[in-house]
Design a protein around this motif. Structure first.
Motif, mmCIF file in Angstrom:
data_model
loop_
_atom_site.group_PDB
_atom_site.id
_atom_site.type_symbol
_atom_site.label_atom_id
_atom_site.label_comp_id
_atom_site.label_asym_id
_atom_site.label_seq_id
_atom_site.Cartn_x
_atom_site.Cartn_y
_atom_site.Cartn_z
ATOM 1 N N LEU A 163 -1.714 0.613 -0.922
ATOM 2 C CA LEU A 163 -2.703 1.227 -1.818
ATOM 3 C C LEU A 163 -3.121 0.253 -2.913
ATOM 4 O O LEU A 163 -4.295 0.202 -3.296
ATOM 5 N N ALA A 164 -2.157 -0.505 -3.433
ATOM 6 C CA ALA A 164 -2.482 -1.515 -4.444
ATOM 7 C C ALA A 164 -3.422 -2.566 -3.872
ATOM 8 O O ALA A 164 -4.354 -3.023 -4.547
ATOM 9 N N ALA A 165 -3.196 -2.960 -2.622
ATOM 10 C CA ALA A 165 -4.066 -3.943 -1.974
ATOM 11 C C ALA A 165 -5.474 -3.391 -1.774
ATOM 12 O O ALA A 165 -6.463 -4.100 -1.974
ATOM 13 N N VAL A 166 -5.568 -2.118 -1.399
ATOM 14 C CA VAL A 166 -6.884 -1.481 -1.246
ATOM 15 C C VAL A 166 -7.617 -1.481 -2.583
ATOM 16 O O VAL A 166 -8.831 -1.737 -2.657
ATOM 17 N N GLY A 167 -6.883 -1.196 -3.670
ATOM 18 C CA GLY A 167 -7.494 -1.194 -4.989
ATOM 19 C C GLY A 167 -8.024 -2.560 -5.411
ATOM 20 O O GLY A 167 -8.989 -2.648 -6.171
ATOM 21 N N LEU A 168 -7.417 -3.622 -4.921
ATOM 22 C CA LEU A 168 -7.913 -4.965 -5.212
ATOM 23 C C LEU A 168 -9.145 -5.300 -4.391
ATOM 24 O O LEU A 168 -10.114 -5.879 -4.884
ATOM 25 N N GLU A 169 -9.100 -4.952 -3.117
ATOM 26 C CA GLU A 169 -10.217 -5.281 -2.225
ATOM 27 C C GLU A 169 -11.441 -4.407 -2.501
ATOM 28 O O GLU A 169 -12.585 -4.850 -2.368
ATOM 29 N N GLN A 170 -11.202 -3.168 -2.897
ATOM 30 C CA GLN A 170 -12.282 -2.242 -3.229
ATOM 31 C C GLN A 170 -12.028 -1.700 -4.639
ATOM 32 O O GLN A 170 -11.471 -0.604 -4.802
ATOM 33 N N PRO A 171 -12.412 -2.456 -5.677
ATOM 34 C CA PRO A 171 -12.003 -2.107 -7.043
ATOM 35 C C PRO A 171 -12.862 -1.045 -7.721
ATOM 36 O O PRO A 171 -12.969 -1.028 -8.951
ATOM 37 N N SER A 172 -13.467 -0.166 -6.960
ATOM 38 C CA SER A 172 -14.343 0.836 -7.573
ATOM 39 C C SER A 172 -13.586 1.736 -8.544
ATOM 40 O O SER A 172 -14.102 2.094 -9.611
ATOM 41 N N ALA A 173 -12.355 2.118 -8.207
ATOM 42 C CA ALA A 173 -11.581 2.974 -9.109
ATOM 43 C C ALA A 173 -11.240 2.236 -10.395
ATOM 44 O O ALA A 173 -11.290 2.819 -11.493
ATOM 45 N N TYR A 174 -10.894 0.965 -10.281
ATOM 46 C CA TYR A 174 -10.592 0.140 -11.463
ATOM 47 C C TYR A 174 -11.833 0.048 -12.352
ATOM 48 O O TYR A 174 -11.754 0.221 -13.572
ATOM 49 N N ILE A 175 -12.981 -0.244 -11.737
ATOM 50 C CA ILE A 175 -14.227 -0.379 -12.505
ATOM 51 C C ILE A 175 -14.635 0.963 -13.102
ATOM 52 O O ILE A 175 -15.104 1.031 -14.240
ATOM 53 N N HIS A 176 -14.419 2.027 -12.363
ATOM 54 C CA HIS A 176 -14.768 3.365 -12.862
ATOM 55 C C HIS A 176 -13.956 3.715 -14.106
ATOM 56 O O HIS A 176 -14.458 4.387 -15.014
ATOM 57 N N SER A 177 -12.712 3.261 -14.172
ATOM 58 C CA SER A 177 -11.891 3.561 -15.346
ATOM 59 C C SER A 177 -12.415 2.852 -16.593
ATOM 60 O O SER A 177 -12.187 3.305 -17.712
ATOM 61 N N VAL A 178 -13.140 1.742 -16.388
ATOM 62 C CA VAL A 178 -13.689 0.984 -17.514
ATOM 63 C C VAL A 178 -15.142 1.361 -17.773
ATOM 64 O O VAL A 178 -15.544 1.604 -18.914
ATOM 65 N N PHE A 179 -15.946 1.425 -16.704
ATOM 66 C CA PHE A 179 -17.371 1.772 -16.791
ATOM 67 C C PHE A 179 -17.632 2.947 -15.851
ATOM 68 O O PHE A 179 -17.923 2.730 -14.673
ATOM 69 N N PRO A 180 -17.527 4.154 -16.305
ATOM 70 C CA PRO A 180 -17.671 5.311 -15.412
ATOM 71 C C PRO A 180 -18.991 5.351 -14.658
ATOM 72 O O PRO A 180 -19.061 5.912 -13.564
ATOM 73 N N LEU A 181 -20.050 4.725 -15.196
ATOM 74 C CA LEU A 181 -21.368 4.799 -14.555
ATOM 75 C C LEU A 181 -21.643 3.640 -13.617
ATOM 76 O O LEU A 181 -22.673 3.601 -12.971
ATOM 77 N N GLN A 182 -20.713 2.662 -13.521
ATOM 78 C CA GLN A 182 -20.968 1.481 -12.697
ATOM 79 C C GLN A 182 -20.034 1.394 -11.502
ATOM 80 O O GLN A 182 -19.961 0.366 -10.849
ATOM 81 N N ALA A 183 -19.302 2.433 -11.202
ATOM 82 C CA ALA A 183 -18.298 2.336 -10.145
ATOM 83 C C ALA A 183 -18.896 1.969 -8.804
ATOM 84 O O ALA A 183 -18.305 1.254 -8.007
ATOM 85 N N GLY A 184 -20.105 2.440 -8.536
ATOM 86 C CA GLY A 184 -20.696 2.162 -7.236
ATOM 87 C C GLY A 184 -21.119 0.734 -7.044
ATOM 88 O O GLY A 184 -21.365 0.285 -5.928
#
Length: 522
Positions: free
Chosen positions: A498-519
């Motif tokens: 799951l940690a590796a998926v979060g690195l390869e597809q960082p939408s959740a990480y970006i969403h936590s910082v910029f809720p409107l830019q996750a996509g």
């Protein structure tokens, strides 16, 4: 002079206006706790009898805080807290995902084990000269590096852990320690300077140092931006920090010089921060450039694995041998970075977590080998099996685990990495991992035969005092973790994937910082 104005300014787009929930404070609490305890210990440096009574409960509290943080991330996803109320990218962000939370927790566990071991090794002089304050400052730097969401702050936390590591390295002021500290300092300062150059280069390209912001902009960057050069510089800087080939020579020249507790801390934590930073920057922020450099990282991984294990085979001092094994493990982790897919990255993260626990335990065991046998040299050791059968069995478990043999924790990440390499058509990388494991088995088989199984030499004396609880408790605890995660690896395998998926597809990480830019990072 300007007169009063009736114009109201809406700052909601720039400032945090809502109160911060208690759960979000968990993101910065590990760093704040370590810095606060370090300051208290420094003020009480003359009260040597109080140092351990403050530091050890503080380390236990740090483990509990990191457990709570990991549970929060597992339950809710990536979490961000911004300093000074300014919203990112203007405010300094602490952003934690599964990778950062898992690494921070493992580091705290390893540090707690080393802190307990230090109760029996670090005397009044070492405590007066700041062992426990330096330990807390080191953990502040390590925790900050794992939890920050800003590249410049990653550099700052590198500096914090570097300064504290200097103090720990020279604790005792022996000639050998000063020599090791000089080599350690020069190479690490060069790497830190190169890292700072990379940070300036990064800001010149993107105009921001927020990791989530860079991840979005890098995927939409103009192809003319010199990102490949930047990625190569980051690879060199973090490779030097992690002791990757060919900039690995500082580690075996320095890690054998300090107290064994300090060596255990360094082996368990410091090189892993370099690997973490390499994964975070190249995989999450610069994925296209990482793919272009994949073949080079693979070559470096193989060279690092082989250089480390061949150095271990040629070492007669257990501490030097373990230093080379640290290098070999870095090569195994780099193999996962070279592959770059979810399976490979998951295997690299699993190996990093396993190595943090195992290398700490191996150095602590080496300290007990020297205490019982009176030397770190394999040429003079012998007869330890007869003296302490349970310690010999515990050491054998650790030797099997570092060799990647079942049913211990070192087996599973190598299985994942070999399988991922074969699936990607990189059979040469899989072969190097298997060859390294075979040679590591020979190296530690030699240690066991000479130090434990071989009868003691005539005239040699073995300390008749049994192993103290300050050493037995952390050794048994860390070994238990090695066994448990070897017998029941499912949860850790799932977490690292799951940690590796979060690195390869960082939408959740970006969403936590910029809720409107996750996509934007899909």
């Amino acid at each position: 002079m300007a007169g009063p104005t009736e114009t109201s300014v809406d700052l909601s787009a720039a400032l945090v206006s809502a109160p911060v929930s208690f759960g979000h404070w968990l993101v910065i609490l590990p760093v704040a706790l370590c810095i606060g305890l370090g300051a208290i210990l420094l003020m009480l440096r003359n009260r040597t009898e109080w140092q351990a009574w403050i530091a050890i409960p503080g380390l236990v509290l740090l483990v509990l805080v990191d457990v709570a943080l990991l549970c929060k991330v597992l339950r809710e996803g990536a979490v961000t807290m911004v300093m000074g109320r300014w919203l990112p990218p203007f405010g300094i962000a602490f952003s934690v995902d599964l990778l950062g939370a898992a690494m921070a927790l493992t580091a705290a566990i390893a540090a707690l084990a080393a802190g307990i071991y230090a109760l029996g090794e670090i005397g009044i002089s070492g405590r007066r000269y700041g062992f426990f304050p330096f330990l807390m400052l080191l953990l502040a730097g390590v925790s900050g590096a794992f939890l920050t969401g800003d590249v410049f702050n990653l550099y700052v936390w590198f500096e914090v852990l570097l300064i504290s590591s200097f103090g720990l390295l020279v604790l005792g002021s022996e000639r050998e320690q000063i020599d090791g500290a000089l080599k350690y300092a020069v190479l690490n300062l060069i790497a830190t300077t190169l890292f700072l150059v990379c940070v300036g280069y990064l800001y010149a390209i993107f105009g921001t140092l927020n990791m989530a912001d860079i991840a979005v902009k890098a995927r939409a960057a103009d192809s003319t931006a010199p990102l490949a050069t930047l990625a190569g510089l980051f690879l060199l800087a973090f490779g030097m920090k992690a002791a990757a080939f060919p900039v690995n020579f500082w580690l075996p020249a320095s890690y054998h010089t300090p107290r064994i507790t300090v060596s255990a801390l360094f082996a368990g934590l410091l090189t892993k921060v370099g690997i973490y930073a390499l994964i975070r920057v190249l995989v999450m922020l610069l994925p296209v450039e990482r793919a272009d450099l994949g073949w080079l990282i693979g070559v470096i991984a193989i060279a690092t694995m082989l250089a480390g294990v061949l150095g271990a085979l040629g070492s007669n001092d257990i501490r030097r041998l373990l230093g080379y094994i640290v290098i070999s493990g870095i090569g195994t982790m780099l193999a996962g970075v070279a592959l770059g897919n979810v399976a490979g990255l998951g295997g690299a993260i699993f190996y990093a977590l396993h190595s943090m626990v195992l290398m700490t335990a191996l150095y602590l065991a080496a300290g007990q080998i020297a205490r019982l046998g009176g030397s770190f040299s394999l040429g003079t050791l012998g007869g330890l099996y007869r003296h302490s059968g349970w310690f010999a069995g515990l050491s054998l478990v650790l030797f099997f685990a570092i060799s990647g043999l079942p049913p211990f924790s070192g087996f599973w990440p190598k299985v994942v990495l070999v399988k991922a390499a074969l699936a990607s058509g990189a059979g040469w990388l899989a072969g190097a991992i298997l060859l390294t494991g075979f040679l590591t088995t020979i190296a530690f088989g030699r240690v066991f035969l000479l130090a434990f199984w071989r009868p003691a030499a005539e005239g040699a004396t073995i300390d008749p005092e049994p192993i103290r609880w300050q050493a037995a408790f952390p050794l048994l605890t860390l070994t238990a973790l090695v066994v448990v995660f070897g017998l029941f690896p499912e949860r850790l395998l799932q977490l690292t994937q799951l940690a590796a998926v979060g690195l390869e597809q960082p939408s959740a990480y970006i969403h936590s910082v910029f809720p409107l830019q996750a996509g934007a990072a899909q």
